[in-house]
Design a protein around this motif. Structure first.
Motif, mmCIF file in Angstrom:
data_model
loop_
_atom_site.group_PDB
_atom_site.id
_atom_site.type_symbol
_atom_site.label_atom_id
_atom_site.label_comp_id
_atom_site.label_asym_id
_atom_site.label_seq_id
_atom_site.Cartn_x
_atom_site.Cartn_y
_atom_site.Cartn_z
ATOM 1 N N THR A 266 20.693 -11.798 -1.069
ATOM 2 C CA THR A 266 21.083 -11.977 0.180
ATOM 3 C C THR A 266 20.236 -12.689 1.140
ATOM 4 N N GLY A 267 18.962 -12.095 0.953
ATOM 5 C CA GLY A 267 17.930 -12.349 1.959
ATOM 6 C C GLY A 267 17.675 -11.234 2.687
ATOM 7 N N TYR A 268 18.405 -9.957 2.185
ATOM 8 C CA TYR A 268 17.953 -8.764 3.364
ATOM 9 C C TYR A 268 17.904 -7.681 2.300
ATOM 10 N N TYR A 269 17.679 -6.597 2.559
ATOM 11 C CA TYR A 269 17.116 -5.346 1.814
ATOM 12 C C TYR A 269 18.132 -4.992 0.793
ATOM 13 N N GLU A 270 17.673 -4.912 -0.203
ATOM 14 C CA GLU A 270 18.761 -4.528 -1.362
ATOM 15 C C GLU A 270 18.106 -3.290 -2.268
ATOM 16 N N GLY A 271 16.838 -2.777 -1.758
ATOM 17 C CA GLY A 271 16.332 -1.690 -2.427
ATOM 18 C C GLY A 271 15.015 -1.770 -3.230
ATOM 19 N N TYR A 272 14.549 -3.244 -3.115
ATOM 20 C CA TYR A 272 13.259 -3.547 -3.981
ATOM 21 C C TYR A 272 12.290 -4.171 -2.851
ATOM 22 N N GLY A 273 11.248 -3.454 -2.515
ATOM 23 C CA GLY A 273 10.265 -4.136 -1.725
ATOM 24 C C GLY A 273 9.075 -4.177 -2.505
ATOM 25 N N PHE A 274 7.911 -5.017 -2.044
ATOM 26 C CA PHE A 274 6.624 -5.184 -2.989
ATOM 27 C C PHE A 274 5.601 -5.531 -1.918
ATOM 28 N N ALA A 275 4.470 -4.789 -2.149
ATOM 29 C CA ALA A 275 3.212 -4.688 -1.436
ATOM 30 C C ALA A 275 1.978 -5.040 -2.204
ATOM 31 N N VAL A 276 1.131 -5.802 -1.805
ATOM 32 C CA VAL A 276 -0.176 -6.039 -2.188
ATOM 33 C C VAL A 276 -1.161 -4.834 -2.284
ATOM 34 N N PRO A 277 -1.451 -4.235 -3.285
ATOM 35 C CA PRO A 277 -2.163 -3.095 -3.206
ATOM 36 C C PRO A 277 -3.310 -3.156 -2.281
ATOM 37 N N SER A 278 -3.818 -1.997 -1.602
ATOM 38 C CA SER A 278 -4.874 -2.047 -0.690
ATOM 39 C C SER A 278 -6.290 -2.511 -1.438
ATOM 40 N N ASN A 279 -6.177 -2.035 -2.495
ATOM 41 C CA ASN A 279 -7.902 -2.272 -3.179
ATOM 42 C C ASN A 279 -7.885 -3.787 -3.216
ATOM 43 N N LEU A 280 -6.822 -4.552 -3.704
ATOM 44 C CA LEU A 280 -6.957 -6.047 -3.846
ATOM 45 C C LEU A 280 -7.135 -6.633 -2.488
ATOM 46 N N ALA A 281 -6.373 -6.119 -1.421
ATOM 47 C CA ALA A 281 -6.488 -6.676 -0.284
ATOM 48 C C ALA A 281 -7.356 -6.577 0.593
ATOM 49 N N ARG A 282 -8.375 -5.490 0.416
ATOM 50 C CA ARG A 282 -9.452 -4.911 0.852
ATOM 51 C C ARG A 282 -10.776 -5.894 0.280
ATOM 52 N N LYS A 283 -10.759 -6.137 -1.029
ATOM 53 C CA LYS A 283 -11.553 -7.030 -1.779
ATOM 54 C C LYS A 283 -11.485 -8.378 -1.162
ATOM 55 N N VAL A 284 -10.346 -8.957 -1.035
ATOM 56 C CA VAL A 284 -10.125 -10.293 -0.336
ATOM 57 C C VAL A 284 -10.668 -10.385 1.066
ATOM 58 N N VAL A 285 -10.281 -9.451 1.718
ATOM 59 C CA VAL A 285 -10.991 -9.348 3.337
ATOM 60 C C VAL A 285 -12.443 -9.367 3.373
ATOM 61 N N GLU A 286 -13.005 -8.534 2.328
ATOM 62 C CA GLU A 286 -14.380 -8.496 2.624
ATOM 63 C C GLU A 286 -14.950 -9.546 2.083
ATOM 64 N N ASP A 287 -14.534 -10.313 0.980
ATOM 65 C CA ASP A 287 -15.041 -11.673 0.614
ATOM 66 C C ASP A 287 -14.800 -12.649 1.686
ATOM 67 N N ILE A 288 -13.974 -12.712 2.526
ATOM 68 C CA ILE A 288 -13.415 -13.864 3.515
ATOM 69 C C ILE A 288 -14.515 -13.575 4.627
ATOM 70 N N LYS A 289 -14.855 -12.246 5.069
ATOM 71 C CA LYS A 289 -15.580 -11.953 6.117
ATOM 72 C C LYS A 289 -17.045 -12.256 5.761
ATOM 73 N N LYS A 290 -17.453 -11.896 4.577
ATOM 74 C CA LYS A 290 -18.723 -11.948 4.022
ATOM 75 C C LYS A 290 -19.189 -13.373 3.609
ATOM 76 N N PHE A 291 -18.439 -14.092 2.892
ATOM 77 C CA PHE A 291 -18.697 -15.493 2.440
ATOM 78 C C PHE A 291 -18.082 -16.392 3.047
ATOM 79 N N GLY A 292 -16.963 -16.187 3.718
ATOM 80 C CA GLY A 292 -15.881 -17.195 4.225
ATOM 81 C C GLY A 292 -15.012 -17.743 3.166
ATOM 82 N N LEU A 293 -15.015 -17.291 2.201
ATOM 83 C CA LEU A 293 -14.013 -17.641 0.917
ATOM 84 C C LEU A 293 -13.970 -16.387 0.050
ATOM 85 N N VAL A 294 -12.794 -16.421 -0.981
ATOM 86 C CA VAL A 294 -12.763 -15.471 -1.713
ATOM 87 C C VAL A 294 -13.320 -15.723 -3.134
#
Length: 503
Positions: A266-294
């Motif tokens: 339907t486009g609205y909540y039906e019981g299943y939500g998904f999140a990017v794990p923090s370890n992966l998100a943190r690695k991406v952010v660290e790369d962008i901040k330090k090198f400008g790209l992943v």
């Protein structure tokens, strides 16, 4: 999503049948009240007090976590003045489904000064760095960040990674409330979590649930990237459009994931939500901040997901093979001079484990390898002729290098997101062109994609100069930092000129 539901249905039936069996047995035996020890089923008065006390403890944890999280979660408004920019509803439909059915809707351009998309973000440092989703900020000419105290800022986009659907923004402020990254590897199925964001315009909304699965793939990010990395934390905490980019936190208020999508008809909540794990998100952010790209490592293989019956059947039919389905990733091809070949892997091997990650499917492999950097070494466990082997592989980047790179090291094609092939003289003659190159491998979210160029479009001029080869494009744009003008021909033969600022 269909496969997920199919897997869940048998468990639901087991639950229903178990309940029916219990009730039926009780009726059949006609057990009287005096024959049952109801203390086993219902707490005594004292037990009820303890039960109430325990629930209060959980509630207090939620209050503490909510107080810590809400000030660090922001609303993000995406502004674009382009008529071909997807509307806010289009973005929701891409990631959440169409709540109005499958009938096409007429494209509408938002009124001036109105956002074309909205989502959430999480402040991750006191000096104004904010993490969100790539699809929240896609195509924006302006990004406005609104804090929970209603104070607003214009944000700068530091970098994005369509492969993981992560984006990093920055606002100019100090002393901001922020969240710490937790170790998402320690997250357990069944533990309590809170989802915090701005669903459907309802600012600073907190919902609670549990972690219902880890390492979940839903084949979503293939819409944004040719090499998607999906290993989502699945939760039943209510998530709706506008939650994208918001926080998934544990009862201590620590960030364990970035809410990205829901699975819904339907486009609205039906019981299943998904999140990017923090370890992966943190690695991406660290790369962008330090090198400008992943910085992303690659094995250098073409994989076949043995858990995907459709893929295996199609491969067997095409290649006239008899590969069996199951867990693991079958190596269709091993690239020359890649990390896998250097380590001795070859076609026909089946990868079952990378370091401590069990590889049951393609997404397990992409997560285990894609969360590493070029030059990192991984222990790869594989089967060859039924025998298990382990080998250390040094990962490389897509260009075959083992060193990290900065934006200054990128080629023109990498910076603008497309390769270019020459047109034949016959093609130019047939279509009356004096110049032109064919756009190839146009990357989703790249500068070329943003101006509407897709694979097989013909670029005839760059900055007013004719181009007939990749070298021509490189010569014009190498070291260039100003505005770029691209004249191109689309599939209908229309000639259009659009531009972007050289990244």
């Amino acid at each position: 999503m269909k496969n997920t539901l199919k897997k869940l249905i048998p468990y639901a039936l087991v639950g229903v049948m178990s309940g029916a069996t219990t009730i039926g047995a009780y009726t059949y035996l006609n057990v009287k009240d005096k024959d049952l020890d109801f203390n086993y089923f219902a707490p005594k008065n004292n037990d009820a007090k303890y039960a109430s006390f325990n629930m209060t403890g959980v509630g207090d944890d939620f209050v503490k976590a909510a107080k810590m999280t809400v000030p660090a979660v922001v609303s993000i408004k995406n502004f674009s003045n382009r008529k071909d920019r997807p509307s806010q509803q289009d973005l929701f439909e891409q990631f959440f489904g169409n709540p109005f059915g499958s009938s096409p809707r007429q494209q509408q351009t938002p009124p001036p000064n109105m956002p074309t998309g909205m989502g959430s973000g999480v402040i991750i440092s006191p000096d104004g760095y904010i993490i969100s989703n790539n699809h929240v900020i896609a195509g924006a000419n302006k990004l406005e960040v609104v804090l929970s105290n209603k104070k607003s800022y214009v944000a700068n986009l530091v970098g994005t990674d369509p492969t993981t659907d992560i984006a990093l923004l920055k606002i100019e402020e100090k002393g901001l409330p922020y969240l710490n990254f937790a170790n998402s590897d320690n997250v357990e199925v069944g533990q309590w979590v809170l989802a915090v964001g701005n669903p459907m315009g309802l600012n600073s909304t907190v919902t609670a649930g549990i972690v219902s699965a880890k390492g979940r793939s839903i084949d979503l990010l293939s819409q944004q990237s040719r090499t998607p990395i999906e290993s989502f934390i699945q939760t039943d905490a209510a998530i709706n459009p506008g939650n994208s980019g918001g926080a998934l936190v544990d009862p201590n208020g620590e960030l364990i994931g970035i809410n990205s999508a829901i699975s819904s008809k339907t486009g609205y909540y039906e019981g299943y939500g998904f999140a990017v794990p923090s370890n992966l998100a943190r690695k991406v952010v660290e790369d962008i901040k330090k090198f400008g790209l992943v910085q992303r490592g690659f094995l250098g293989v073409i994989p076949l997901d043995l858990s995907d019956q459709g893929q295996v059947a199609a491969f067997n039919q095409q290649k006239r093979t008899n590969i069996k389905t199951g867990d693991g990733v079958y190596l269709v091809e091993v690239a020359a001079k890649g990390g896998a070949e250097d380590a001795g892997l070859r076609s026909g091997d089946i990868i079952t484990k990378v370091d401590n990650t069990i590889v049951s499917n393609y997404y397990d492999l992409s997560f285990a390898v894609g969360s590493k950097r070029p030059g990192d070494k991984v222990a790869v466990t594989y089967l060859r002729n039924g025998k298990q082997n382990v080998v250390n592989v040094t990962l490389k980047d897509q260009k075959g290098g083992t060193s990290v790179r900065t934006k200054a090291d990128l080629t023109v094609s990498e910076r603008i997101g497309a390769d270019f092939e020459p047109l034949s003289d016959k093609f130019k003659t047939d279509y009356g062109l004096n110049s032109g190159v064919i756009a190839r491998n146009v990357q989703e979210g790249s500068e070329m994609a943003k101006i509407g160029v897709v694979d097989n479009y013909i670029v005839i001029e760059v900055n007013g100069k004719n181009v007939n080869s990749q070298k021509d494009v490189d010569k014009i744009l190498q070291g260039y930092t100003g505005n770029v003008q691209i004249k191109f021909v689309d599939e209908y033969g229309r000639i259009t000129t659009k531009g972007f600022k050289m990244p």
